[in-house]
Enzyme design. Structure first.
Site, PDB file in Angstrom:
ATOM      1  N   GLY A 248       6.335   3.330 -11.393  1.00 36.76           N
ATOM      2  CA  GLY A 248       6.998   2.830 -12.591  1.00 36.76           C
ATOM      3  C   GLY A 248       8.505   2.961 -12.640  1.00 36.76           C
ATOM      4  N   CYS A 353       5.786 -28.854 -13.137  1.00 39.02           N
ATOM      5  CA  CYS A 353       5.744 -29.556 -14.420  1.00 39.02           C
ATOM      6  C   CYS A 353       5.365 -28.606 -15.539  1.00 39.02           C
ATOM      7  CB  CYS A 353       4.788 -30.731 -14.323  1.00 39.02           C
ATOM      8  SG  CYS A 353       5.335 -31.860 -13.046  1.00 39.02           S
TER       9      CYS A 353
HETATM   10  C1  LIG Z   1       1.401  -1.097 -10.551  1.00 39.59           C
HETATM   11  C2  LIG Z   1       1.071   0.342 -10.407  1.00 39.59           C
HETATM   12  C3  LIG Z   1       1.952   1.202  -9.756  1.00 39.59           C
HETATM   13  C4  LIG Z   1       3.301   0.770  -9.236  1.00 39.59           C
HETATM   14  O1  LIG Z   1       4.197   0.498 -10.263  1.00 39.59           O
HETATM   15  P1  LIG Z   1       5.744   0.235  -9.910  1.00 39.59           P
HETATM   16  O2  LIG Z   1       6.357  -0.030 -11.232  1.00 39.59           O
HETATM   17  O3  LIG Z   1       5.808  -0.924  -9.003  1.00 39.59           O
HETATM   18  O4  LIG Z   1       6.266   1.485  -9.275  1.00 39.59           O
HETATM   19  C5  LIG Z   1       1.565   2.516  -9.584  1.00 39.59           C
HETATM   20  N1  LIG Z   1       0.368   2.969 -10.039  1.00 39.59           N
HETATM   21  C6  LIG Z   1      -0.500   2.164 -10.682  1.00 39.59           C
HETATM   22  C7  LIG Z   1      -1.785   2.717 -11.139  1.00 39.59           C
HETATM   23  C8  LIG Z   1      -0.185   0.836 -10.884  1.00 39.59           C
HETATM   24  O5  LIG Z   1      -1.038   0.038 -11.541  1.00 39.59           O
END
Ligand SMILES: *Cc1c(COP(=O)(O)O)cnc(C)c1O
Length: 431
Positions: A248, A353
């Site tokens: 995240g 489109c």
């Molecule tokens: C998508 C996801 C991630 C990665 O998130 P990023 O924002 O790309 O770092 C990590 N863990 C889980 C469970 C996810 O669904």
């Protein structure tokens, strides 16, 4: 003027002799070989970001599982596998990609809210490191799968800490109204059930509150709630060995100032001081987001009554983020304008489109000419993986650059390949 290095985070993508290059390769050279549009990724940038992340946790038991869904090209995964990365996957398909790219099952974490029994069976049969379970139903299904296979499978329970990640609402996952994780209030009962189910080895607690987080605050709130639960469980005799803090961490697309990896790691080191646990992280965007560009060619200029359109040969089927998330991607000409230029509001749109098929609206940009190459930056994560053949457009090719070399790592499918997946219903065949 356009600065020679476009992103402070990515010196590998820069103008050299007036032309935008990925590492030592000018984008025009790739365009001549692969056609447009194409994604180009810097292997060096991917490796550098991974190493930064790993270094930030040096000396702390921490496992890095690259989140494959950000960019699941086999060559990208293999680049990280060579550095010792594990993988975080959310489907059997991604699990198979990780294996094919050289990440063994015992370095793979399997996440996601809707794993089927067949997917769980596949993971168990391939020695998955850990399954992050998100519901009671899944826990029971997994227990049955593990018993049938005569195996015990390591499990973490993903909780929903009800924290506002302060990111785009479509990529926030940690509020109680989101579908992800088990509510903190229900967690103790689910942990107790997990601890008693056959075939389940309860190992850890997992959390992931969303993507593209640009502040530390929401992480701190979420992690402190997770650690509080960890201690409460220990007090009830449920001792866990692993904390999975998900991914995240945001990146800079425009002018965001996400925390540095050292700031992020500093907070986590502080919060987990004295806890005897192995940590796991699942970064995706942080590793690959700024390591890639989408290169496209300008087809036409069109002056509308209120807008100046730049029509390019890439579209929302290649890069969906602007359409799906209103995401901002910097846009630059591949050949740097010579001398000073006057930036005027322009709208960069694709051929699909759909009115939503736009990469930028009324954005001050340098002048573009038909035939000229353009680069859409920060396209390494959630770009090619979301591409489709909508409008029966073959999705963009993908290219990996390493120094002065480049390789096409996914070809643009031919029209024959696109059409070959359809079948004529028998009553229509032969007409
Ligand atoms: C998508 C996801 C991630 C990665 O998130 P990023 O924002 O790309 O770092 C990590 N863990 C889980 C469970 C996810 O669904």
């Amino acid at each position: 003027m356009i600065a020679p290095i476009l992103h402070p985070d990515t010196p590998e993508i820069a103008y050299r002799n007036g032309e935008l290059c990925v590492e030592d390769v000018p984008l025009s050279r790739i365009a001549a070989a692969a056609g447009t549009p194409f994604y180009a990724y810097s292997a060096g940038a991917i490796e550098r970001r991974y190493r930064h992340f790993a270094a930030a946790f040096a000396g702390r038991a921490a496992r890095l599982c690259y989140s494959v869904k950000a960019n699941s090209n086999l060559s990208v995964i293999a680049t990280l596998a060579a550095l010792g990365a594990g993988a975080d996957v959310v489907s059997e398909g991604e699990f198979r990609r990780a294996l094919a790219a050289g990440i063994p099952g015992n370095r793979i974490v399997f996440s996601g809210i809707g794993k089927s029994a067949a997917e769980l069976e596949f993971a168990v049969a391939h020695d998955v490191f850990q399954i992050n379970v998100e519901s009671r139903g899944e826990l029971e299904a997994l227990s049955a799968v593990a018993r049938r296979a005569g195996r015990t499978v390591a499990v973490a329970i993903r909780v929903n800490p009800d924290v506002d990640a302060r990111t785009h609402h479509k990529i926030a996952t940690g509020k109680k109204e989101n579908k992800f994780g088990i509510d903190l209030a229900h967690a103790p009962d689910v942990f107790a059930e997990a601890a008693s189910l056959p075939g389940i080895a309860l190992k850890g607690l997992a959390v992931h509150i969303g993507s593209q987080l640009t502040a530390l605050g929401p992480f701190e709130i979420a992690f402190s709630r997770v650690i509080e639960l960890f201690r409460a469980l220990a007090a009830r005799g449920i001792r866990l060995e692993r904390l999975d803090f998900g991914g995240g961490i945001g990146i800079r697309y425009r002018d965001e100032t996400p925390p540095t990896i050292d700031e992020y790691a500093g907070v986590i080191r502080q919060m987990t001081r004295g806890l005897d646990v192995e940590l796991a992280f699942e970064p995706g965007r942080y590793i690959v987001g700024n390591a890639g560009v989408l290169a496209t060619r300008v087809l036409y200029l069109k002056d509308g009554v209120t807008r100046h359109f730049v029509i390019v040969d890439a579209a929302m089927n290649d890069l969906l983020r602007p359409t799906l998330y209103d995401a901002w991607h910097d846009i630059v000409p591949v050949r740097a304008p010579e001398g000073a230029f006057h930036a005027t509001p322009q709208s960069v749109v694709g051929p699909v489109c759909e009115t939503g098929d736009a990469f930028a609206l009324d954005r001050p940009l340098p002048p573009f000419r038909p035939g000229e190459l353009m680069a859409i930056l920060s396209a390494g994560a959630y770009g090619a993986v979301m591409s489709s053949s909508y409008n029966t457009r073959p999705p963009a090719a993908e290219v990996l650059v390493r120094g002065g070399d480049f390789a096409v790592i996914r070809e643009r499918p031919s029209y024959d390949e696109l059409l070959a997946r359809d079948r004529m219903a028998p009553w229509l065949a032969g007409r």
